[in-house]
Scaffold this active site. Structure first.
Site, PDB file in Angstrom:
ATOM      1  N   ASP A 137       0.882  -1.174   0.000  1.00  0.00           N
ATOM      2  CA  ASP A 137       0.000   0.000   0.000  1.00  0.00           C
ATOM      3  C   ASP A 137       0.916   1.220   0.000  1.00  0.00           C
ATOM      4  O   ASP A 137       1.773   1.364   0.873  1.00  0.00           O
ATOM      5  CB  ASP A 137      -0.884  -0.049   1.251  1.00  0.00           C
ATOM      6  CG  ASP A 137      -2.035   0.941   1.198  1.00  0.00           C
ATOM      7  OD1 ASP A 137      -1.878   2.014   0.562  1.00  0.00           O
ATOM      8  OD2 ASP A 137      -3.079   0.665   1.830  1.00  0.00           O
TER       9      ASP A 137
ATOM     10  N   ASP B 149      -3.528   7.493  -2.907  1.00  0.00           N
ATOM     11  CA  ASP B 149      -3.418   6.339  -2.008  1.00  0.00           C
ATOM     12  C   ASP B 149      -3.838   5.131  -2.837  1.00  0.00           C
ATOM     13  O   ASP B 149      -4.969   5.088  -3.342  1.00  0.00           O
ATOM     14  CB  ASP B 149      -4.362   6.603  -0.819  1.00  0.00           C
ATOM     15  CG  ASP B 149      -4.347   5.523   0.238  1.00  0.00           C
ATOM     16  OD1 ASP B 149      -3.558   4.583   0.121  1.00  0.00           O
ATOM     17  OD2 ASP B 149      -5.150   5.652   1.195  1.00  0.00           O
TER      18      ASP B 149
ATOM     19  N   HIS C 263     -12.036   5.976   2.383  1.00  0.00           N
ATOM     20  CA  HIS C 263     -12.093   7.224   3.166  1.00  0.00           C
ATOM     21  C   HIS C 263     -11.999   8.438   2.262  1.00  0.00           C
ATOM     22  O   HIS C 263     -11.446   8.371   1.164  1.00  0.00           O
ATOM     23  CB  HIS C 263     -10.920   7.229   4.154  1.00  0.00           C
ATOM     24  CG  HIS C 263      -9.618   6.807   3.535  1.00  0.00           C
ATOM     25  ND1 HIS C 263      -8.718   7.699   3.018  1.00  0.00           N
ATOM     26  CD2 HIS C 263      -9.097   5.571   3.284  1.00  0.00           C
ATOM     27  CE1 HIS C 263      -7.690   7.033   2.512  1.00  0.00           C
ATOM     28  NE2 HIS C 263      -7.891   5.738   2.646  1.00  0.00           N
TER      29      HIS C 263
ATOM     30  N   HIS D 164      -7.204  10.353   6.274  1.00  0.00           N
ATOM     31  CA  HIS D 164      -8.575   9.967   6.638  1.00  0.00           C
ATOM     32  C   HIS D 164      -9.317  11.236   7.036  1.00  0.00           C
ATOM     33  O   HIS D 164      -9.216  11.695   8.157  1.00  0.00           O
ATOM     34  CB  HIS D 164      -8.567   8.924   7.757  1.00  0.00           C
ATOM     35  CG  HIS D 164      -8.030   7.607   7.292  1.00  0.00           C
ATOM     36  ND1 HIS D 164      -8.841   6.551   6.937  1.00  0.00           N
ATOM     37  CD2 HIS D 164      -6.772   7.186   7.060  1.00  0.00           C
ATOM     38  CE1 HIS D 164      -8.094   5.546   6.525  1.00  0.00           C
ATOM     39  NE2 HIS D 164      -6.832   5.890   6.595  1.00  0.00           N
TER      40      HIS D 164
ATOM     41  N   GLU E 299     -11.058   0.937  -0.918  1.00  0.00           N
ATOM     42  CA  GLU E 299     -10.096  -0.139  -0.709  1.00  0.00           C
ATOM     43  C   GLU E 299     -10.713  -1.406  -0.146  1.00  0.00           C
ATOM     44  O   GLU E 299     -10.697  -1.633   1.057  1.00  0.00           O
ATOM     45  CB  GLU E 299      -8.924   0.324   0.162  1.00  0.00           C
ATOM     46  CG  GLU E 299      -9.281   1.079   1.420  1.00  0.00           C
ATOM     47  CD  GLU E 299      -8.014   1.604   2.128  1.00  0.00           C
ATOM     48  OE1 GLU E 299      -7.038   0.859   2.240  1.00  0.00           O
ATOM     49  OE2 GLU E 299      -8.024   2.768   2.560  1.00  0.00           O
TER      50      GLU E 299
ATOM     51  N   GLU F 280      -6.700  -0.979  -4.032  1.00  0.00           N
ATOM     52  CA  GLU F 280      -7.134   0.381  -3.683  1.00  0.00           C
ATOM     53  C   GLU F 280      -6.859   1.380  -4.800  1.00  0.00           C
ATOM     54  O   GLU F 280      -5.821   1.320  -5.463  1.00  0.00           O
ATOM     55  CB  GLU F 280      -6.393   0.857  -2.415  1.00  0.00           C
ATOM     56  CG  GLU F 280      -6.779   2.274  -1.975  1.00  0.00           C
ATOM     57  CD  GLU F 280      -6.143   2.697  -0.649  1.00  0.00           C
ATOM     58  OE1 GLU F 280      -5.106   2.117  -0.276  1.00  0.00           O
ATOM     59  OE2 GLU F 280      -6.692   3.609  -0.012  1.00  0.00           O
TER      60      GLU F 280
HETATM   61 MN    MN Z   1      -3.738   2.809   1.158  1.00  0.00          MN
HETATM   62 MN    MN Z   2      -6.461   4.250   2.022  1.00  0.00          MN
END
Ligand code: MN
Ligand code: MN
Length: 298
Positions: A82, A93, A153, A161, A186, A281
């Site tokens: 990630d 992200d 998020h 977040h 995700e 994600e």
């Molecule tokens: Mn992530």
């Molecule tokens: Mn994330």
């Protein structure tokens, strides 16, 4: 809302993720993986939005390499990588699951397909709960379980977040997607034997500032300033401060900051039945035309 910066960060994150996807990581240490992937982000002109997570098997998320981490990738491991790139605090992200053992192919496909189905329904006004339903349905049809207590998020400048959650299961209520806002989606998937939830593990190797309030310990306050200047309120790893402080000292100072609640430590998240977990994600922005998936592969 800085669409251009979100798009630039997204392009970089997508390029690095696709490199991660096809590379043979067997025998590599988690330390080398995290450092190499972070290097690829920086090389392309972005900063890391958070330490690269390399979470193996039943660890669903939030593991990053310790300084000199000797854990190595085996050919039977399922590894979630990630990664986050940021330009002026505007974040991309994205995550991919790599594995070299065919027994996990279905699990990885379920995470990818759930994400693809979620992305194909995105437009302004779509309810987060409906995205959750699509993710849950896709995963269950393929014979697996979504992780119910992990979610996507909203994103904001220097904030990963930003307050709103995009669930991985159907749930009552929730919000509707706003035009020109950034979000991450995700899906996390485990086997039928999994509990479909994560719990906090003992290891904590990702940190973030909580407050900039001074501790009255000069050295600890110097670390506090260093963290703010370099990472803002975004997460960081011990590896990122041992370039300035010797490891033992860095740990001591970090502990002081944690006790004073100036810094928060995030535990790793483990599947409650210790079943393997896969993740995929993307970051996206709903807009007039539909959606821009900033981390879509080129
Ligand atoms: Mn992530
Ligand atoms: Mn994330």
């Amino acid at each position: 809302m800085q669409t251009e910066e979100y798009i630039k960060a997204g392009k970089i994150a997508a390029e690095v993720r696709e490199m991660v996807r096809v590379k043979d990581w067997i025998g590599k240490s988690v330390y080398d993986i995290c450092e190499e992937v972070e290097g690829e982000i920086k090389k392309r002109g972005a900063k890391c939005a958070f330490p690269v997570n390399a979470s193996i098997n039943e660890i669903a998320a939030h593991y990053t390499a310790e300084p000199n981490d000797s854990i190595t990738i085996k050919d039977t491991d399922l590894v979630k990588i990630d990664l986050g790139a940021q330009i002026n605090g505007y974040i991309a992200d994205t995550a991919v699951t790599v594995c070299y053992d065919a027994q996990f192919d279905g699990l990885v496909q379920a995470a990818e397909e759930a994400l693809a189905n979620a992305m194909s329904m995105i437009k302004t006004g779509v309810k987060a709960s409906d995205i959750g339903r699509t993710i849950e349905t896709t995963i269950k049809k393929m014979g697996f379980k979504p992780i119910a207590n992990l979610s996507g998020h909203s994103l904001d400048q220097y904030t990963i977040h930003a307050g709103k959650s995009i669930p991985n299961i159907w749930s009552i209520g929730g919000f509707s997607l706003s035009e020109n806002s950034a979000y991450a989606c995700e899906p996390f998937v485990t086997t039928e034997k999994g509990g479909g939830f994560v719990r906090n593990g003992k290891i904590k190797n990702i940190f973030a500032l909580n407050s900039r309030k001074k501790t009255k310990n000069d050295e600890a306050d110097r670390l506090l300033d260093f963290v703010w200047e370099n990472f803002n309120m975004l997460p960081f790893a011990l590896r990122w401060i041992t370039k300035e402080w010797e490891e033992k000292k860095a740990r001591e100072l970090l502990d002081i900051l944690i006790k004073k609640k100036a810094v928060q430590a995030y535990p790793v998240l483990m599947e409650i039945n210790e079943q393997p977990v896969a993740q995929a994600e993307h970051t996206f922005i709903p807009n007039e035309e539909g959606v821009t998936v900033t981390t879509r592969a080129q």
